[in-house]
Write a protein that holds these residues in place. Structure first.
Motif, mmCIF file in Angstrom:
data_model
loop_
_atom_site.group_PDB
_atom_site.id
_atom_site.type_symbol
_atom_site.label_atom_id
_atom_site.label_comp_id
_atom_site.label_asym_id
_atom_site.label_seq_id
_atom_site.Cartn_x
_atom_site.Cartn_y
_atom_site.Cartn_z
ATOM 1 N N VAL A 1 -11.623 26.084 -7.873
ATOM 2 C CA VAL A 1 -12.474 24.900 -7.673
ATOM 3 C C VAL A 1 -11.972 23.771 -8.565
ATOM 4 C CG1 VAL A 1 -14.804 23.944 -7.858
ATOM 5 C CG2 VAL A 1 -14.469 26.313 -7.082
ATOM 6 N N ILE A 2 -11.672 22.637 -7.942
ATOM 7 C CA ILE A 2 -11.186 21.469 -8.684
ATOM 8 C C ILE A 2 -12.228 20.362 -8.619
ATOM 9 C CG2 ILE A 2 -9.421 19.655 -8.768
ATOM 10 C CD1 ILE A 2 -7.416 21.660 -7.686
ATOM 11 N N ALA A 3 -12.590 19.833 -9.772
ATOM 12 C CA ALA A 3 -13.446 18.643 -9.840
ATOM 13 C C ALA A 3 -12.539 17.424 -9.895
ATOM 14 C CB ALA A 3 -14.343 18.691 -11.075
ATOM 15 N N ALA A 4 -12.681 16.548 -8.911
ATOM 16 C CA ALA A 4 -11.864 15.328 -8.832
ATOM 17 C C ALA A 4 -12.757 14.124 -9.094
ATOM 18 C CB ALA A 4 -11.215 15.215 -7.452
ATOM 19 N N ILE A 5 -12.395 13.339 -10.084
ATOM 20 C CA ILE A 5 -13.206 12.179 -10.480
ATOM 21 C C ILE A 5 -12.323 10.947 -10.354
ATOM 22 C CG2 ILE A 5 -14.611 11.166 -12.315
ATOM 23 C CD1 ILE A 5 -14.915 14.043 -13.440
ATOM 24 N N THR A 6 -12.736 10.002 -9.495
ATOM 25 C CA THR A 6 -11.852 8.905 -9.100
ATOM 26 C C THR A 6 -12.436 7.546 -9.471
ATOM 27 O OG1 THR A 6 -12.823 9.000 -6.871
ATOM 28 C CG2 THR A 6 -10.766 10.210 -7.233
ATOM 29 N N PRO A 7 -11.565 6.519 -9.611
ATOM 30 C CA PRO A 7 -11.981 5.204 -10.096
ATOM 31 C C PRO A 7 -12.325 4.239 -8.960
ATOM 32 C CG PRO A 7 -9.610 5.274 -10.035
ATOM 33 C CD PRO A 7 -10.091 6.602 -9.520
ATOM 34 N N PHE A 8 -12.742 3.036 -9.362
ATOM 35 C CA PHE A 8 -13.204 2.048 -8.377
ATOM 36 C C PHE A 8 -12.089 1.267 -7.705
ATOM 37 C CE2 PHE A 8 -12.938 -0.646 -12.227
ATOM 38 C CZ PHE A 8 -12.287 -1.763 -11.718
ATOM 39 N N ASN A 9 -10.909 1.180 -8.311
ATOM 40 C CA ASN A 9 -9.962 0.139 -7.898
ATOM 41 C C ASN A 9 -9.183 0.453 -6.626
ATOM 42 O OD1 ASN A 9 -8.711 2.165 -9.528
ATOM 43 N ND2 ASN A 9 -6.955 0.829 -9.869
ATOM 44 N N ALA B 1 -2.914 22.891 -1.347
ATOM 45 C CA ALA B 1 -2.582 24.038 -2.195
ATOM 46 C C ALA B 1 -3.550 25.196 -2.015
ATOM 47 C CB ALA B 1 -2.566 23.602 -3.657
ATOM 48 N N GLY B 2 -4.615 24.989 -1.201
ATOM 49 C CA GLY B 2 -5.557 26.075 -0.950
ATOM 50 C C GLY B 2 -6.770 26.086 -1.844
ATOM 51 N N ASN B 3 -6.994 25.000 -2.578
ATOM 52 C CA ASN B 3 -8.151 24.911 -3.456
ATOM 53 C C ASN B 3 -9.373 24.376 -2.705
ATOM 54 O OD1 ASN B 3 -6.817 25.442 -6.189
ATOM 55 N ND2 ASN B 3 -5.568 23.759 -5.398
ATOM 56 N N SER B 4 -10.523 24.420 -3.377
ATOM 57 C CA SER B 4 -11.721 23.713 -2.944
ATOM 58 C C SER B 4 -11.966 22.572 -3.925
ATOM 59 C CB SER B 4 -12.939 24.635 -2.933
ATOM 60 O OG SER B 4 -12.784 25.640 -1.963
ATOM 61 N N VAL B 5 -12.662 21.524 -3.454
ATOM 62 C CA VAL B 5 -12.826 20.319 -4.271
ATOM 63 C C VAL B 5 -14.287 19.893 -4.313
ATOM 64 C CG1 VAL B 5 -12.117 17.909 -4.590
ATOM 65 C CG2 VAL B 5 -10.527 19.543 -3.551
ATOM 66 N N VAL B 6 -14.720 19.513 -5.505
ATOM 67 C CA VAL B 6 -15.956 18.746 -5.661
ATOM 68 C C VAL B 6 -15.529 17.360 -6.116
ATOM 69 C CG1 VAL B 6 -18.182 18.521 -6.820
ATOM 70 C CG2 VAL B 6 -17.296 20.800 -6.244
ATOM 71 N N LEU B 7 -15.730 16.378 -5.255
ATOM 72 C CA LEU B 7 -15.290 15.011 -5.523
ATOM 73 C C LEU B 7 -16.439 14.180 -6.046
ATOM 74 C CD1 LEU B 7 -13.286 12.572 -5.224
ATOM 75 C CD2 LEU B 7 -14.144 12.356 -2.873
ATOM 76 N N LYS B 8 -16.188 13.479 -7.141
ATOM 77 C CA LYS B 8 -17.135 12.487 -7.659
ATOM 78 C C LYS B 8 -16.443 11.124 -7.624
ATOM 79 C CE LYS B 8 -20.076 10.038 -10.074
ATOM 80 N NZ LYS B 8 -19.335 8.752 -9.979
ATOM 81 N N PRO B 9 -16.694 10.305 -6.568
ATOM 82 C CA PRO B 9 -16.086 8.972 -6.527
ATOM 83 C C PRO B 9 -16.846 8.004 -7.438
ATOM 84 C CG PRO B 9 -17.473 9.300 -4.596
ATOM 85 C CD PRO B 9 -17.536 10.580 -5.397
ATOM 86 N N SER B 10 -16.207 6.889 -7.766
ATOM 87 C CA SER B 10 -16.873 5.857 -8.563
ATOM 88 C C SER B 10 -18.154 5.425 -7.877
ATOM 89 C CB SER B 10 -15.953 4.646 -8.739
ATOM 90 O OG SER B 10 -16.688 3.545 -9.241
ATOM 91 N N GLU B 11 -19.222 5.292 -8.645
ATOM 92 C CA GLU B 11 -20.500 4.891 -8.053
ATOM 93 C C GLU B 11 -20.515 3.436 -7.590
ATOM 94 O OE1 GLU B 11 -21.265 5.134 -12.609
ATOM 95 O OE2 GLU B 11 -19.959 6.055 -11.101
ATOM 96 N N VAL B 12 -19.530 2.640 -8.007
ATOM 97 C CA VAL B 12 -19.515 1.241 -7.552
ATOM 98 C C VAL B 12 -18.692 1.059 -6.283
ATOM 99 C CG1 VAL B 12 -19.994 0.262 -9.821
ATOM 100 C CG2 VAL B 12 -17.623 0.579 -9.112
ATOM 101 N N THR B 13 -17.841 2.041 -5.944
ATOM 102 C CA THR B 13 -17.058 1.968 -4.698
ATOM 103 C C THR B 13 -16.983 3.350 -4.033
ATOM 104 O OG1 THR B 13 -14.985 2.324 -5.926
ATOM 105 C CG2 THR B 13 -15.619 0.032 -5.491
ATOM 106 N N PRO B 14 -18.122 3.923 -3.659
ATOM 107 C CA PRO B 14 -18.104 5.304 -3.141
ATOM 108 C C PRO B 14 -17.991 5.414 -1.626
ATOM 109 C CG PRO B 14 -20.356 4.607 -3.466
ATOM 110 C CD PRO B 14 -19.494 3.416 -3.840
ATOM 111 N N LEU B 15 -18.134 4.305 -0.900
ATOM 112 C CA LEU B 15 -18.377 4.400 0.542
ATOM 113 C C LEU B 15 -17.185 4.937 1.314
ATOM 114 C CD1 LEU B 15 -20.447 1.127 1.095
ATOM 115 C CD2 LEU B 15 -21.241 3.416 0.442
#
Length: 478
Positions: free
Chosen positions: A149-157, A173-187
């Protein structure tokens, strides 16, 4: 009198292949009008925990390399089919000019396609254990297995392509992901989850949780079921993640204040054009954006004059307009910060060549000369449309000035001197050196990552897959 009320679209979190709302919501602003354009879920701790649980459960189900290839390749097709929709969303939630936004969608599709191709190329290697005394009858090889399980945390730009740079290789690579996008540009990240689901991604392989970065990031760091963290953002948060992740894998793409050297023998107009184009795109909010420019003293006056002329041709305005080159910064607060740094530099003796006058969230392309290395506009990461120019007399001096930084992501060098190019390649303390182009050159298949406080690990699908897999040794006693 009747007043029409605009009903904002509400986006939920994506957990175990399904959309669900939460008790609390947050607004996402249109960065040009500064008016709300959507609402997103503020994920609860229970939803974050279920997202991780779903990701962990998905790891127990088969997902072959060819299936990963098919899903990612199909997602790339679907994303391109919705290019205009995604570009319009980027223009609104980032304030990125529409031409740049379309380019980001196209690059994101490329990132997914490259990830798809790399899913079929993951391999180990033969290990010659039979060469060791007493192991003559043994045979060994390695295989690469998913981290988990990979936690991916991404920026706004760059909120679409940088998401693809994390989830594309992770899924390949066969992993699973929990993505947390920037709260100001998540759409766009939420729309991308829809694309991947339509492409056939099995439930649980991608979960998207939105809300406050510090809260959700903390929950993900405290969850022992997460095996790796991939983060793009500030040095401060990167340090926090590394401290709290313990022995788990971490990939960090952090700050930078890119140096660009303009030598006396270069194609001067090329240098001017590249630095103008890559110092101010996305309002300078790019990790490898041109920030510090070191120009040989013999050509400095001509360079500054031409750069000023080129820069002042750039059109600032509504990001939805085709003619717009530069839109607003991500917020009024960030534009005010850049303004304060520039004003402080001017008080300390810098000279304003162009720009420098803020209008709300808009900050114009700004050129400074007469700067010193300890000014914030040189020492720290501006992350705005500001280029600070210093002069130098010798190549050794230019390299020393470029290296005088806590950061080291990418640098640019303009020269026709092969000896200088090779010297800089060896001596510049950066993850990537771009010769006869600006520091902000990037294509999606190349290795991308820095040294010093710019982070650890590499992006680019083939290279990220190496970070997101473990090597397992297999030995046969024959």
């Amino acid at each position: 009198m009747n007043h029409e009320t605009t009903v904002l679209p509400v986006y939920g979190v994506f957990v175990d292949g399904a959309w669900e709302l939460s008790a609390e919501t947050m607004e996402v602003l249109d960065k040009y009008t500064l008016q709300p354009t959507a609402q997103i879920a503020d994920a609860s701790p229970e939803q974050v925990s279920r997202a991780v649980e779903s990701a962990a459960a998905a790891m127990k189900k088969p997902f072959s390399p060819y299936e990963r290839y098919k899903v990612l390749a199909r997602a790339a097709e679907l994303l391109l089919a919705r290019r205009d929709e995604f570009a319009a969303t980027l223009a609104a939630e980032v304030g990125k000019p529409i031409r740049e936004s379309r380019g980001e969608v196209e690059r994101a599709a490329q990132t997914l396609l490259i990830s798809a191709e790399e899913a079929k190329r993951i391999h180990g290697e033969g290990v010659p254990v039979e060469a060791a005394p007493g192991s003559e009858q043994r045979l060994a090889f390695s295989i690469r297995v998913p981290v988990g399980v990979i936690a991916a945390i991404t920026p706004f730009n760059v909120p679409l392509n940088l998401v693809c740079h994390k989830i594309g290789p992770a899924l390949a690579a066969g992993n699973s992901v929990v993505l947390k996008p920037s709260e100001v540009t998540p759409l766009v990240a939420l729309k991308l989850a829809d694309v991947l689901a339509e492409a056939g991604l099995p439930s649980g392989r991608l979960n998207v949780v939105t809300g406050d970065g510090a809260v959700i990031g903390g929950l993900l760091l405290d969850d022992a079921r997460v095996q790796m963290y991939s983060f793009t953002g500030s040095v401060r948060v990167g340090r926090l993640i590394r401290e709290r992740a313990g022995l788990r894998k971490v990939a960090l793409e952090l700050g930078n204040n890119s140096a660009n050297i303009v030598h006396h023998d270069c194609d001067l107009q090329l240098a001017v054009d590249m630095i103008a184009a890559k110092g101010f795109n996305n309002a300078g909010q790019v990790c490898i954006s041109v920030q510090r420019v070191f120009v040989h003293e013999s050509i400095a006056d001509v360079f500054v004059e031409r750069l000023k002329a080129k820069t002042e041709q750039l059109v600032m305005g509504d990001p939805r307009e085709e003619a717009t080159d530069i839109g607003p910064m991500i917020s009024v607060r960030e534009a005010e910060r850049v303004e304060s740094w520039v004003n402080e530099a001017l008080e300390q003796g810098a000279v304003l060549v162009s720009g420098g006058k803020r209008d709300g969230a808009f900050y114009p392309p700004t050129i400074l000369t007469g700067v010193k290395a300890d000014m914030k506009v040189c020492k720290q990461e501006v992350f705005g449309p500001v280029v600070a120019i210093e002069t130098y007399a010798t190549a050794d001096e230019a390299i020393a000035k470029a290296n005088d930084s806590e950061y080291g992501l990418q640098a640019g060098l303009f020269t026709k001197d092969l000896q200088l190019a090779m010297k800089a390649a060896k001596e510049l303390e950066v993850g990537g050196l771009i010769i006869n182009d600006a520091s902000a050159y990037r294509v999606d298949q190349m290795p991308y990552g820095g040294v010093k406080n710019s982070g650890t690990g590499k992006e680019g699908p083939a290279y990220a897959i190496m970070e997101m897999t473990e090597e397992k040794l297999i030995v046969f006693n024959l």
